[in-house]
Design a protein around this motif. Structure first.
Motif, short mmCIF file in Angstrom:
data_model
loop_
_atom_site.label_atom_id
_atom_site.label_comp_id
_atom_site.label_asym_id
_atom_site.label_seq_id
_atom_site.Cartn_x
_atom_site.Cartn_y
_atom_site.Cartn_z
N LYS A 1 -3.77 1.04 -0.13
CA LYS A 1 -4.78 2.08 0.03
C LYS A 1 -5.92 1.59 0.92
O LYS A 1 -6.41 2.33 1.78
CB LYS A 1 -5.33 2.52 -1.34
N GLU A 2 -6.33 0.35 0.72
CA GLU A 2 -7.39 -0.21 1.55
C GLU A 2 -6.94 -0.41 3.00
O GLU A 2 -7.70 -0.15 3.93
CB GLU A 2 -7.88 -1.55 0.96
N LEU A 3 -5.69 -0.86 3.19
CA LEU A 3 -5.15 -0.99 4.55
C LEU A 3 -5.13 0.36 5.25
O LEU A 3 -5.52 0.48 6.42
CB LEU A 3 -3.74 -1.57 4.52
N THR A 4 -4.71 1.40 4.53
CA THR A 4 -4.65 2.75 5.09
C THR A 4 -6.05 3.25 5.43
O THR A 4 -6.26 3.87 6.48
CB THR A 4 -3.96 3.70 4.10
N ARG A 5 -7.01 2.98 4.57
CA ARG A 5 -8.40 3.40 4.82
C ARG A 5 -8.94 2.75 6.09
O ARG A 5 -9.56 3.41 6.93
CB ARG A 5 -9.28 3.04 3.62
N ILE A 12 -7.42 -5.43 15.96
CA ILE A 12 -8.11 -5.85 14.74
C ILE A 12 -7.21 -6.76 13.92
O ILE A 12 -6.00 -6.68 13.99
CB ILE A 12 -8.55 -4.64 13.87
N ALA A 13 -7.85 -7.64 13.18
CA ALA A 13 -7.17 -8.44 12.16
C ALA A 13 -7.70 -7.95 10.83
O ALA A 13 -8.90 -7.75 10.67
CB ALA A 13 -7.46 -9.92 12.35
N ILE A 14 -6.82 -7.71 9.87
CA ILE A 14 -7.24 -7.25 8.55
C ILE A 14 -7.19 -8.44 7.61
O ILE A 14 -6.18 -9.14 7.53
CB ILE A 14 -6.36 -6.09 8.08
N LEU A 15 -8.30 -8.67 6.90
CA LEU A 15 -8.43 -9.81 6.01
C LEU A 15 -8.69 -9.35 4.59
O LEU A 15 -9.34 -8.33 4.37
CB LEU A 15 -9.62 -10.68 6.43
N SER A 16 -8.19 -10.13 3.65
CA SER A 16 -8.51 -9.94 2.24
C SER A 16 -9.52 -11.02 1.88
O SER A 16 -9.20 -12.20 1.88
CB SER A 16 -7.25 -10.06 1.39
N SER A 47 -13.26 -12.22 -0.46
CA SER A 47 -13.85 -12.12 -1.79
C SER A 47 -14.71 -10.86 -1.92
O SER A 47 -15.01 -10.43 -3.03
CB SER A 47 -14.70 -13.36 -2.08
N LYS A 48 -15.08 -10.27 -0.80
CA LYS A 48 -15.88 -9.03 -0.82
C LYS A 48 -15.04 -7.80 -0.54
O LYS A 48 -15.57 -6.75 -0.22
CB LYS A 48 -17.01 -9.15 0.19
N GLY A 49 -13.71 -7.94 -0.61
CA GLY A 49 -12.82 -6.80 -0.40
C GLY A 49 -12.01 -6.94 0.87
O GLY A 49 -12.14 -7.92 1.61
N VAL A 50 -11.20 -5.93 1.15
CA VAL A 50 -10.36 -5.92 2.35
C VAL A 50 -11.19 -5.37 3.50
O VAL A 50 -11.84 -4.33 3.37
CB VAL A 50 -9.11 -5.04 2.12
N MET A 51 -11.20 -6.08 4.62
CA MET A 51 -12.01 -5.68 5.77
C MET A 51 -11.42 -6.22 7.06
O MET A 51 -10.48 -7.01 7.03
CB MET A 51 -13.46 -6.16 5.61
N VAL A 84 -5.72 -13.81 6.08
CA VAL A 84 -5.39 -12.90 7.17
C VAL A 84 -4.12 -12.16 6.79
O VAL A 84 -3.05 -12.77 6.68
CB VAL A 84 -5.19 -13.66 8.50
N ILE A 85 -4.21 -10.86 6.61
CA ILE A 85 -3.05 -10.08 6.20
C ILE A 85 -2.19 -9.72 7.41
O ILE A 85 -0.99 -9.97 7.42
CB ILE A 85 -3.49 -8.80 5.45
#
Length: 131
Positions: free
Chosen positions: A32-36, A102-106, A108-112, A126-127
Motif C-alpha cells: 500500500k505504501e509503495l502504491t501511494r 526514484i529509489a524507494i526505501l524502508s 525507521s520513519k516509514g517507507v519513502m 533499499v527496496i
C-alpha cells in the motif's frame, strides 16, 4: 511466495508489457505504501484498496501517454531481496538516473523515496529503483 515485493513489481511489469489498464495485486501494508508513493510521484494514474477476503487487493490504474501509448514506468528493479538485504546510510543514498528516477526505501520513519530520506537524514533498506 518467498518475496511478495518482487511479485508486486513483476505483476506491474507484466501488466505494462501487456498494455493492461488495470492490475490487481494482493494487499499488504508495504505494498500500500509503495502504491501511494508511485501515485504521488506520477508513475501510476490511480489506485484503490478493496477490502474483501482475509487479505484484500489493490487495484492499480496504470498511466499511459495518450499519443504514443507508452507507460510512464520504464524499468523497476528489485534491489534488496530476502536472501540479501541492501542497507544504505543517508550519506550513501543512491541516485537513480542522476536524479530522474526514484529509489524507494524502508526506513525507521516509514517507507519513502531517496530524496525524502536524504532530507530527513535517515537511511534504511533499499527496496527498489523505479524510472
Amino acid at each position: 511466495m518467498t518475496d511478495p515485493i518482487a511479485d508486486y513489481l513483476t505483476r506491474l511489469r507484466n501488466a505494462i508489457k501487456a498494455n493492461h489498464r488495470v492490475v490487481e495485486v494482493p494487499a499488504s501494508n508495504l505494498k500500500k505504501e509503495l502504491t501511494r508513493i508511485l501515485h504521488e510521484k506520477g508513475y501510476i494514474l490511480n489506485y484503490k484498496f478493496v477490502e474483501e477476503g482475509p487479505q484484500g487487493t489493490i487495484k492499480i490504474a496504470l498511466k499511459y501517454d495518450s499519443v504514443n501509448k507508452v507507460n510512464s514506468i520504464k524499468k523497476m528493479i528489485r534491489v534488496s531481496t530476502p536472501g540479501l538485504r541492501q542497507y544504505v546510510g543517508y550519506k550513501d543514498m543512491p541516485r537513480v538516473l542522476n536524479g530522474l528516477g526514484i529509489a524507494i526505501l524502508s526506513t525507521s520513519k516509514g517507507v519513502m523515496t531517496n530524496k525524502e530520506a536524504l532530507d530527513l537524514k535517515v537511511g534504511g533498506e533499499v527496496i527498489c529503483y523505479i524510472y
